[in-house]
Scaffold this motif. Sequence first.
Motif, PDB file in Angstrom:
ATOM      1  N   PRO A   1       0.813  -1.230   0.000  1.00  0.00           N
ATOM      2  CA  PRO A   1       0.000   0.000   0.000  1.00  0.00           C
ATOM      3  C   PRO A   1       0.844   1.278   0.000  1.00  0.00           C
ATOM      4  O   PRO A   1       0.420   2.299  -0.561  1.00  0.00           O
ATOM      5  CB  PRO A   1      -0.808  -0.120   1.298  1.00  0.00           C
ATOM      6  N   ILE A   2       2.030   1.219   0.591  1.00  0.00           N
ATOM      7  CA  ILE A   2       2.902   2.400   0.624  1.00  0.00           C
ATOM      8  C   ILE A   2       3.391   2.731  -0.775  1.00  0.00           C
ATOM      9  O   ILE A   2       3.333   3.887  -1.221  1.00  0.00           O
ATOM     10  CB  ILE A   2       4.083   2.166   1.587  1.00  0.00           C
ATOM     11  N   LEU A   3       3.892   1.714  -1.498  1.00  0.00           N
ATOM     12  CA  LEU A   3       4.364   1.940  -2.865  1.00  0.00           C
ATOM     13  C   LEU A   3       3.227   2.405  -3.771  1.00  0.00           C
ATOM     14  O   LEU A   3       3.415   3.263  -4.635  1.00  0.00           O
ATOM     15  CB  LEU A   3       4.992   0.656  -3.418  1.00  0.00           C
ATOM     16  N   LYS A   4       2.037   1.848  -3.546  1.00  0.00           N
ATOM     17  CA  LYS A   4       0.893   2.245  -4.361  1.00  0.00           C
ATOM     18  C   LYS A   4       0.504   3.692  -4.104  1.00  0.00           C
ATOM     19  O   LYS A   4       0.198   4.448  -5.042  1.00  0.00           O
ATOM     20  CB  LYS A   4      -0.290   1.320  -4.066  1.00  0.00           C
ATOM     21  N   SER A   5       0.543   4.107  -2.835  1.00  0.00           N
ATOM     22  CA  SER A   5       0.188   5.493  -2.513  1.00  0.00           C
ATOM     23  C   SER A   5       1.204   6.479  -3.088  1.00  0.00           C
ATOM     24  O   SER A   5       0.849   7.598  -3.456  1.00  0.00           O
ATOM     25  CB  SER A   5       0.093   5.663  -0.999  1.00  0.00           C
ATOM     26  N   LEU A   6       2.471   6.049  -3.172  1.00  0.00           N
ATOM     27  CA  LEU A   6       3.507   6.907  -3.754  1.00  0.00           C
ATOM     28  C   LEU A   6       3.514   6.845  -5.276  1.00  0.00           C
ATOM     29  O   LEU A   6       4.202   7.634  -5.929  1.00  0.00           O
ATOM     30  CB  LEU A   6       4.888   6.483  -3.222  1.00  0.00           C
ATOM     31  N   HIS A   7       2.748   5.880  -5.820  1.00  0.00           N
ATOM     32  CA  HIS A   7       2.703   5.656  -7.267  1.00  0.00           C
ATOM     33  C   HIS A   7       4.088   5.258  -7.801  1.00  0.00           C
ATOM     34  O   HIS A   7       4.508   5.696  -8.876  1.00  0.00           O
ATOM     35  CB  HIS A   7       2.191   6.898  -8.004  1.00  0.00           C
ATOM     36  N   TRP A   8       4.783   4.419  -7.031  1.00  0.00           N
ATOM     37  CA  TRP A   8       6.091   3.916  -7.439  1.00  0.00           C
ATOM     38  C   TRP A   8       5.938   2.510  -8.005  1.00  0.00           C
ATOM     39  O   TRP A   8       5.433   1.609  -7.306  1.00  0.00           O
ATOM     40  CB  TRP A   8       7.047   3.855  -6.256  1.00  0.00           C
ATOM     41  N   LEU A   9       6.381   2.281  -9.207  1.00  0.00           N
ATOM     42  CA  LEU A   9       6.435   0.928  -9.749  1.00  0.00           C
ATOM     43  C   LEU A   9       7.527   0.138  -9.036  1.00  0.00           C
ATOM     44  O   LEU A   9       8.626   0.658  -8.823  1.00  0.00           O
ATOM     45  CB  LEU A   9       6.731   0.959 -11.248  1.00  0.00           C
ATOM     46  N   PRO A  10       7.272  -1.115  -8.660  1.00  0.00           N
ATOM     47  CA  PRO A  10       8.336  -1.950  -8.087  1.00  0.00           C
ATOM     48  C   PRO A  10       9.486  -2.128  -9.077  1.00  0.00           C
ATOM     49  O   PRO A  10       9.333  -1.925 -10.287  1.00  0.00           O
ATOM     50  CB  PRO A  10       7.629  -3.284  -7.813  1.00  0.00           C
ATOM     51  N   VAL A  11      10.636  -2.527  -8.550  1.00  0.00           N
ATOM     52  CA  VAL A  11      11.857  -2.627  -9.352  1.00  0.00           C
ATOM     53  C   VAL A  11      11.658  -3.525 -10.567  1.00  0.00           C
ATOM     54  O   VAL A  11      12.092  -3.196 -11.680  1.00  0.00           O
ATOM     55  CB  VAL A  11      13.016  -3.151  -8.476  1.00  0.00           C
ATOM     56  N   LEU A  12      11.000  -4.658 -10.399  1.00  0.00           N
ATOM     57  CA  LEU A  12      10.796  -5.593 -11.513  1.00  0.00           C
ATOM     58  C   LEU A  12      10.046  -4.925 -12.658  1.00  0.00           C
ATOM     59  O   LEU A  12      10.433  -5.038 -13.827  1.00  0.00           O
ATOM     60  CB  LEU A  12      10.023  -6.817 -11.020  1.00  0.00           C
ATOM     61  N   TYR A  13       8.997  -4.199 -12.337  1.00  0.00           N
ATOM     62  CA  TYR A  13       8.193  -3.555 -13.380  1.00  0.00           C
ATOM     63  C   TYR A  13       8.886  -2.326 -13.951  1.00  0.00           C
ATOM     64  O   TYR A  13       8.601  -1.918 -15.084  1.00  0.00           O
ATOM     65  CB  TYR A  13       6.819  -3.196 -12.824  1.00  0.00           C
TER      66      TYR A  13
END
Length: 381
Positions: free
Chosen positions: A274-286
């Motif tokens: 949820p933290i990465l989603k709220s920051l709108h950060w794509l994970p490293v793999l993507y």
Amino acid sequence: MAADSGKSTVLVLLDLSSAFDTVDHTKMIERLRDLVGMSGPVPDWFSSYLTGRSFTVSINNFQSDSADLLCGVPQGSVLGPVLFLLYVLPLGHIIRQYSDVSYHLFADDIQIYCSFNSSEPHKLSSLTNCLSELKQWLNDNSLQLNSSKTETLIIAPDSAIPGIKHHLGDLSSSVKTKLRNLGVIFDQDMSLEFYSKHLVKNCFFQLRNISKLRSMVSINELEMIVHAFVSSRLDYCNSLFTCLNKKELARLQFVQNSAARLLTRTNRRTHITPILKSLHWLPVLYRFYFKILVLTFRALHGQAPAYIASLIQPYSSTRSLRSSGQQLLMVPRTCFSTRGDRSFKAVAPRLWNDLPLHLRSMDSVESFKKHLKTLLFKKAF
């Protein structure tokens, strides 16, 4: 370099000492006319840019007389690297005479490499002969090859390396187990394991420094600092991360997670998704999927270098199938899952073919990037 896992590759990195300072102005203008084909007032514009410069040497309170600069291109200028590449343009003509040798020129750094099957070690003689001719041309044109910074990497099975070194002659003394190539550390297995560990260490060093600023800056400013010093490092040449195994990818993801926790002031026990989603950060793999797919799009639309475009081929069938007209790419057969399957030549078509048709059919790179990020964001979260 060849993506075929059944081949071995010898990569040689050459460094030119004080290259920008020794460019002969007269020869530069001659090459602009003869090799590039400039005519009319254009060569005179470049001549006026290069000539009429002077320099002095200042030590403490003493300063030398002014002297004219008869050679060299201004370092730190926009035109400097371009002019130098034009000056060394004949190097490309020399290397292309050797069909077994490929090359890339990056200002004063030169890469030459040769890929061959296990039954073709004789091709290495083309590499050594090409290197000798390059050295001679550099000497004739007031450029000095820095032998101490010449490094060679052999990308091959361990059992084949001694035999390959034997065919390299004097070049064998410069063979390294790993070397830095444009900021990325290559190893002889092309696993990039050492580079990923170095990257993780560097990123955490930056995060520790950034954490000291957390109470001094706003959230928006802190996010800008995190992107400048951490995200930029994770994104640099991340299309190469297909070489990494799951363990190393998890290390890089841990870096991004730590940066997100630092920014949002959350502890380790808080679920990170949820933290990465709220920051709108794509994970490293993507993020590296995104980079590979954008490179593929550019290659298909003539916006990428030829050596990248040559690695992908449109899919075509001799029969009329439902897949015809779907703008698919041919997925090549590979020998080893740990090497061939992770090459750009194999990964790019697989990722491209998984995209919906409306994305594969786009003409604008900006629209493609926008819709691709939306698609990957939905897949990630």
